[in-house]
Design an enzyme around this catalytic site. Structure first.
Site, PDB file in Angstrom:
ATOM      1  N   PHE A   1     -18.642  -4.013   9.225  1.00 59.39           N
ATOM      2  CA  PHE A   1     -17.828  -2.922   9.797  1.00 59.39           C
ATOM      3  C   PHE A   1     -18.635  -1.907  10.582  1.00 59.39           C
ATOM      4  O   PHE A   1     -18.256  -0.745  10.705  1.00 59.39           O
ATOM      5  CB  PHE A   1     -16.951  -2.252   8.716  1.00 59.39           C
ATOM      6  CG  PHE A   1     -15.729  -3.071   8.439  1.00 59.39           C
ATOM      7  CD1 PHE A   1     -15.815  -4.256   7.730  1.00 59.39           C
ATOM      8  CD2 PHE A   1     -14.495  -2.702   8.937  1.00 59.39           C
ATOM      9  CE1 PHE A   1     -14.700  -5.058   7.518  1.00 59.39           C
ATOM     10  CE2 PHE A   1     -13.374  -3.491   8.740  1.00 59.39           C
ATOM     11  CZ  PHE A   1     -13.491  -4.672   8.027  1.00 59.39           C
TER      12      PHE A   1
ATOM     13  N   ARG B   1      -7.327  -9.605   4.198  1.00 62.62           N
ATOM     14  CA  ARG B   1      -7.458  -9.300   5.630  1.00 62.62           C
ATOM     15  C   ARG B   1      -6.678 -10.341   6.414  1.00 62.62           C
ATOM     16  O   ARG B   1      -6.706 -11.522   6.075  1.00 62.62           O
ATOM     17  CB  ARG B   1      -8.927  -9.377   6.062  1.00 62.62           C
ATOM     18  CG  ARG B   1      -9.810  -8.345   5.426  1.00 62.62           C
ATOM     19  CD  ARG B   1     -11.262  -8.767   5.504  1.00 62.62           C
ATOM     20  NE  ARG B   1     -11.490 -10.017   4.765  1.00 62.62           N
ATOM     21  CZ  ARG B   1     -12.634 -10.699   4.777  1.00 62.62           C
ATOM     22  NH1 ARG B   1     -13.643 -10.281   5.497  1.00 62.62           N
ATOM     23  NH2 ARG B   1     -12.771 -11.811   4.071  1.00 62.62           N
ATOM     24  N   GLU B   2      -6.026  -9.905   7.468  1.00 66.76           N
ATOM     25  CA  GLU B   2      -5.338 -10.866   8.320  1.00 66.76           C
ATOM     26  C   GLU B   2      -6.381 -11.792   8.936  1.00 66.76           C
ATOM     27  O   GLU B   2      -7.481 -11.363   9.267  1.00 66.76           O
ATOM     28  CB  GLU B   2      -4.556 -10.144   9.414  1.00 66.76           C
ATOM     29  CG  GLU B   2      -3.353  -9.438   8.836  1.00 66.76           C
ATOM     30  CD  GLU B   2      -2.464  -8.854   9.918  1.00 66.76           C
ATOM     31  OE1 GLU B   2      -2.371  -9.432  11.009  1.00 66.76           O
ATOM     32  OE2 GLU B   2      -1.870  -7.795   9.655  1.00 66.76           O
TER      33      GLU B   2
ATOM     34  N   ARG C   1       0.279  -5.788  16.226  1.00 67.70           N
ATOM     35  CA  ARG C   1       0.673  -4.430  15.819  1.00 67.70           C
ATOM     36  C   ARG C   1      -0.519  -3.488  15.959  1.00 67.70           C
ATOM     37  O   ARG C   1      -1.623  -3.806  15.520  1.00 67.70           O
ATOM     38  CB  ARG C   1       1.193  -4.443  14.372  1.00 67.70           C
ATOM     39  CG  ARG C   1       2.549  -5.127  14.253  1.00 67.70           C
ATOM     40  CD  ARG C   1       3.009  -5.208  12.826  1.00 67.70           C
ATOM     41  NE  ARG C   1       2.155  -6.093  12.032  1.00 67.70           N
ATOM     42  CZ  ARG C   1       2.340  -6.334  10.742  1.00 67.70           C
ATOM     43  NH1 ARG C   1       3.320  -5.754  10.098  1.00 67.70           N
ATOM     44  NH2 ARG C   1       1.536  -7.152  10.097  1.00 67.70           N
TER      45      ARG C   1
ATOM     46  N   ALA D   1     -19.399  -1.809  16.986  1.00 69.30           N
ATOM     47  CA  ALA D   1     -18.725  -0.939  17.960  1.00 69.30           C
ATOM     48  C   ALA D   1     -17.880  -1.818  18.882  1.00 69.30           C
ATOM     49  O   ALA D   1     -18.166  -3.002  19.055  1.00 69.30           O
ATOM     50  CB  ALA D   1     -19.764  -0.176  18.769  1.00 69.30           C
TER      51      ALA D   1
ATOM     52  N   CYS E   1      -2.667  -2.044   9.133  1.00 71.69           N
ATOM     53  CA  CYS E   1      -3.109  -1.244   7.977  1.00 71.69           C
ATOM     54  C   CYS E   1      -3.898   0.017   8.316  1.00 71.69           C
ATOM     55  O   CYS E   1      -3.518   1.111   7.903  1.00 71.69           O
ATOM     56  CB  CYS E   1      -3.924  -2.127   7.043  1.00 71.69           C
ATOM     57  SG  CYS E   1      -2.905  -3.395   6.287  1.00 71.69           S
TER      58      CYS E   1
ATOM     59  N   THR F   1       0.854  -1.193   0.000  1.00 73.44           N
ATOM     60  CA  THR F   1       0.000   0.000   0.000  1.00 73.44           C
ATOM     61  C   THR F   1       0.887   1.238   0.000  1.00 73.44           C
ATOM     62  O   THR F   1       1.709   1.418   0.901  1.00 73.44           O
ATOM     63  CB  THR F   1      -0.893  -0.004   1.250  1.00 73.44           C
ATOM     64  OG1 THR F   1      -1.673  -1.195   1.213  1.00 73.44           O
ATOM     65  CG2 THR F   1      -1.820   1.205   1.271  1.00 73.44           C
TER      66      THR F   1
ATOM     67  N   GLU G   1      -3.448  -4.878  -2.637  1.00 79.97           N
ATOM     68  CA  GLU G   1      -3.932  -6.105  -2.007  1.00 79.97           C
ATOM     69  C   GLU G   1      -5.058  -5.760  -1.052  1.00 79.97           C
ATOM     70  O   GLU G   1      -4.975  -4.796  -0.312  1.00 79.97           O
ATOM     71  CB  GLU G   1      -2.761  -6.741  -1.236  1.00 79.97           C
ATOM     72  CG  GLU G   1      -3.058  -8.092  -0.692  1.00 79.97           C
ATOM     73  CD  GLU G   1      -3.606  -9.019  -1.762  1.00 79.97           C
ATOM     74  OE1 GLU G   1      -2.850  -9.419  -2.641  1.00 79.97           O
ATOM     75  OE2 GLU G   1      -4.812  -9.342  -1.712  1.00 79.97           O
ATOM     76  N   PHE G   2      -6.101  -6.574  -1.064  1.00 83.26           N
ATOM     77  CA  PHE G   2      -7.220  -6.308  -0.148  1.00 83.26           C
ATOM     78  C   PHE G   2      -7.349  -7.398   0.901  1.00 83.26           C
ATOM     79  O   PHE G   2      -8.376  -7.507   1.561  1.00 83.26           O
ATOM     80  CB  PHE G   2      -8.532  -6.178  -0.930  1.00 83.26           C
ATOM     81  CG  PHE G   2      -8.575  -4.954  -1.803  1.00 83.26           C
ATOM     82  CD1 PHE G   2      -8.737  -3.697  -1.243  1.00 83.26           C
ATOM     83  CD2 PHE G   2      -8.427  -5.056  -3.173  1.00 83.26           C
ATOM     84  CE1 PHE G   2      -8.760  -2.552  -2.036  1.00 83.26           C
ATOM     85  CE2 PHE G   2      -8.445  -3.923  -3.975  1.00 83.26           C
ATOM     86  CZ  PHE G   2      -8.617  -2.663  -3.406  1.00 83.26           C
TER      87      PHE G   2
HETATM   88  C1  UDX Z   1      -7.735  -4.359   6.502  1.00 87.34           C
HETATM   89  C2  UDX Z   1      -8.659  -4.367   5.263  1.00 87.34           C
HETATM   90  O1  UDX Z   1      -9.919  -4.943   5.612  1.00 87.34           O
HETATM   91  C3  UDX Z   1      -8.022  -5.125   4.123  1.00 87.34           C
HETATM   92  O2  UDX Z   1      -8.842  -5.054   2.962  1.00 87.34           O
HETATM   93  C4  UDX Z   1      -6.662  -4.508   3.839  1.00 87.34           C
HETATM   94  O3  UDX Z   1      -5.996  -5.193   2.811  1.00 87.34           O
HETATM   95  C5  UDX Z   1      -5.796  -4.492   5.090  1.00 87.34           C
HETATM   96  O4  UDX Z   1      -6.489  -3.811   6.134  1.00 87.34           O
HETATM   97  P1  UDX Z   1      -7.109  -6.083   8.445  1.00 87.34           P
HETATM   98  O5  UDX Z   1      -6.215  -5.014   8.980  1.00 87.34           O
HETATM   99  O6  UDX Z   1      -6.614  -7.475   8.346  1.00 87.34           O
HETATM  100  O7  UDX Z   1      -7.593  -5.687   6.944  1.00 87.34           O
HETATM  101  O8  UDX Z   1      -8.381  -6.106   9.372  1.00 87.34           O
HETATM  102  P2  UDX Z   1      -9.958  -5.843   9.264  1.00 87.34           P
HETATM  103  O9  UDX Z   1     -10.683  -7.122   9.278  1.00 87.34           O
HETATM  104  O10 UDX Z   1     -10.279  -4.924   8.158  1.00 87.34           O
HETATM  105  O11 UDX Z   1     -10.210  -5.119  10.664  1.00 87.34           O
HETATM  106  C6  UDX Z   1      -9.526  -3.915  10.980  1.00 87.34           C
HETATM  107  C7  UDX Z   1      -9.816  -3.494  12.395  1.00 87.34           C
HETATM  108  O12 UDX Z   1     -11.140  -3.009  12.513  1.00 87.34           O
HETATM  109  C8  UDX Z   1      -9.681  -4.601  13.449  1.00 87.34           C
HETATM  110  O13 UDX Z   1      -9.009  -4.093  14.569  1.00 87.34           O
HETATM  111  C9  UDX Z   1     -11.111  -4.949  13.788  1.00 87.34           C
HETATM  112  O14 UDX Z   1     -11.236  -5.443  15.095  1.00 87.34           O
HETATM  113  C10 UDX Z   1     -11.774  -3.594  13.627  1.00 87.34           C
HETATM  114  N1  UDX Z   1     -13.213  -3.676  13.351  1.00 87.34           N
HETATM  115  C11 UDX Z   1     -13.658  -4.223  12.175  1.00 87.34           C
HETATM  116  C12 UDX Z   1     -14.121  -3.196  14.282  1.00 87.34           C
HETATM  117  O15 UDX Z   1     -13.742  -2.699  15.355  1.00 87.34           O
HETATM  118  N2  UDX Z   1     -15.463  -3.242  13.981  1.00 87.34           N
HETATM  119  C13 UDX Z   1     -15.922  -3.763  12.824  1.00 87.34           C
HETATM  120  O16 UDX Z   1     -17.159  -3.749  12.638  1.00 87.34           O
HETATM  121  C14 UDX Z   1     -15.001  -4.277  11.893  1.00 87.34           C
END
Ligand code: UDX
Length: 435
Positions: free
Chosen positions: A250, A152-153, A328, A253, A261, A121, A149-150
């Protein structure tokens, strides 16, 4: 196709294994010799569901190898992916040194015209810089492509093998043709294939992550209003989410977003926008609300404990989200820091992230069993919604806690069940259940 993947971190390794799986011949390059040695010994350096199996399969097929020799990695490649880290600088700007070095490595070792793909990114217009470095260091013709890349971990392998969309930004037709051929095995009716110019692709990645973070912060802001009014944020999110224009994803809360990311990408997007002449203050507000979500949980624990000194607080979940050992920018660890500073004795349990958490917060006491961790605790805090926490034996838990107080920072439990089990139950954005 013969492919080099520069950088074997989360994105690089999953990308390399996926490309090998769909039939390409891939060399993963990393200048970290110990990482390469570990990969050559067949071991994934981090936990990601399905990755070890994918690596085993790819290695057995002979289509995936690793090296720390740049020449060996680049020499035969028709396409090189840049998958190196792009961390934040202290001012929020992106540190692109690794990208510059990767481009230099590719340029210096290329022995033919190549397509060079930015997978990391990066800020919009980085491709121009990459192209300059390639032209300066190499003697061949390079087409630069942005292919964000999209993944998710926690579901990176599934996301990579079954993408919802593939985004390719290039400024010449030949590069677009090469990328389409490369991804052909993954393109199904359900996959949206976006072919754009480079800047659009670069920008779209930051736009996606910022918008997802906006949804999370919107839900957390609603949670504060629900707590003040007696409404239920989960029900509000369900109602909002039933409108297809909004969508339910997403809107949970909780303790706020974390991970490698979102925090970094928001800071980077903010800096870029300013540089491009747009004052994107909405992004500041997303971050402020996110910080507030964490502070609100800390305040709830403090309120329930009265004085935090000498209290034993157990944190269930230490990774930034379930399904990963990654800590992280993990909200649970930020909470652990606040509690330690306030004088509490902080105990942690996580199905995967215990060791990584301990390396970050020395004062955290890690247990490898949730019940052992909860023994004698004055308050139990659910920090990460690992599904297995929902299966915990509540009767047993209540019996071993000093106080039957649960702060559920992820709304994992059903308030009625918690009331029935005799807990003081403090969720996020929903009415508290008092004993
Ligand atoms: C994210 C993007 O989703 C992905 O497309 C990109 O490539 C990298 O960044 P990731 O960091 O793996 O992926 O996590 P993600 O599942 O998106 O969650 C991000 C954070 O948001 C987490 O800490 C999660 O707990 C939080 N979250 C997510 C919430 O607090 N509430 C939600 O409703 C959804």
């Amino acid at each position: 196709m013969k492919i080099a993947v520069v950088g074997t971190g989360h994105v690089g390794l999953v990308t390399a294994a996926t490309l090998a799986r769909i039939g390409h011949v891939v060399v993963g390059f990393d200048d970290d010799r110990s990482k390469v040695d570990r990969l050559l010994a067949g071991k994934s350096p981090f936990y990601e569901p399905g990755l070890q199996e994918l690596l085993d399969e790819a290695s057995a097929s002979g289509r995936l190898t690793f090296t720390h020799d740049p020449q060996g990695a680049i020499r035969d490649a028709e396409v090189a992916f840049i998958c190196v880290g792009t961390p934040s600088r202290p001012d929020g700007d992106v540190n692109l040194l690794a990208v510059e070095r990767a481009a230099g490595t590719i340029g210096e070792n290329a022995i033919r015209d190549m397509v060079v793909v930015e997978k990391s990114t990066v800020p919009v217009q980085t491709a121009d810089r990459v192209k300059t470095i390639l032209q300066r260091t190499g003697r061949h013709r390079f087409s630069v492509v942005s292919n964000p890349e999209f993944l998710r971990e926690g579901s990176a392998v599934a996301d990579s093998l079954h993408p919802v969309r593939i985004l390719v930004g290039a400024n010449d037709d030949e590069a677009h043709r090469v990328m389409r051929d490369l991804y052909e095995p993954l393109i199904r009716d359900s996959v949206v294939y976006h072919a754009t110019d480079i800047s659009t692709a670069e920008l779209a990645k930051h736009a996606c992550n910022a918008f997802l973070a906006l949804k999370v912060s919107f839900a957390n802001a609603l949670a504060r209003i629900c707590e003040a009014s007696g409404a239920d944020v989960v029900a509000v999110a369900d109602i909002m989410g039933s409108d297809p224009r909004i969508g339910r994803a997403f809107l949970d809360a909780g303790l706020g977003y974390g991970g490698y990311c979102f925090p970094k990408d928001l800071a980077a997007f903010r800096t870029q926008a300013t540089r491009l002449g747009y004052d994107f203050r909405l992004l500041d507000e997303i971050v402020r609300i996110n910080d507030q979500a964490l502070e609100s949980t800390f305040a709830k624990i403090k309120e329930a404990m009265w004085n935090l000194e000498d209290k034993r607080i157990v944190l269930l979940g230490l990774s930034f989200k379930p399904g990963t050992d990654d800590v992280r920018e993990s909200p649970p660890l930020r909470l652990a820091h606040l509690l330690v500073e306030a004088g509490a004795r902080v105990i942690g349990y996580d199905p995967r992230a215990g060791a990584n958490a301990k390396a970050e917060v020395a004062d955290l006491e890690i247990f490898d069993d949730p019940y052992a961790a909860a023994e004698g605790a004055h308050c139990l805090v659910v920090c990460t919604e690992w599904p297995e926490f929902a299966e915990l034996d509540l009767v047993k838990l209540k019996g071993i806690l000093t106080n039957p107080i649960v702060v559920d920072a992820r709304n994992l439990f059903d308030p009625e069940v918690m009331a029935g089990a005799g807990f003081t139950y403090i969720p996020v954005g929903r009415p508290t259940v008092n004993l």
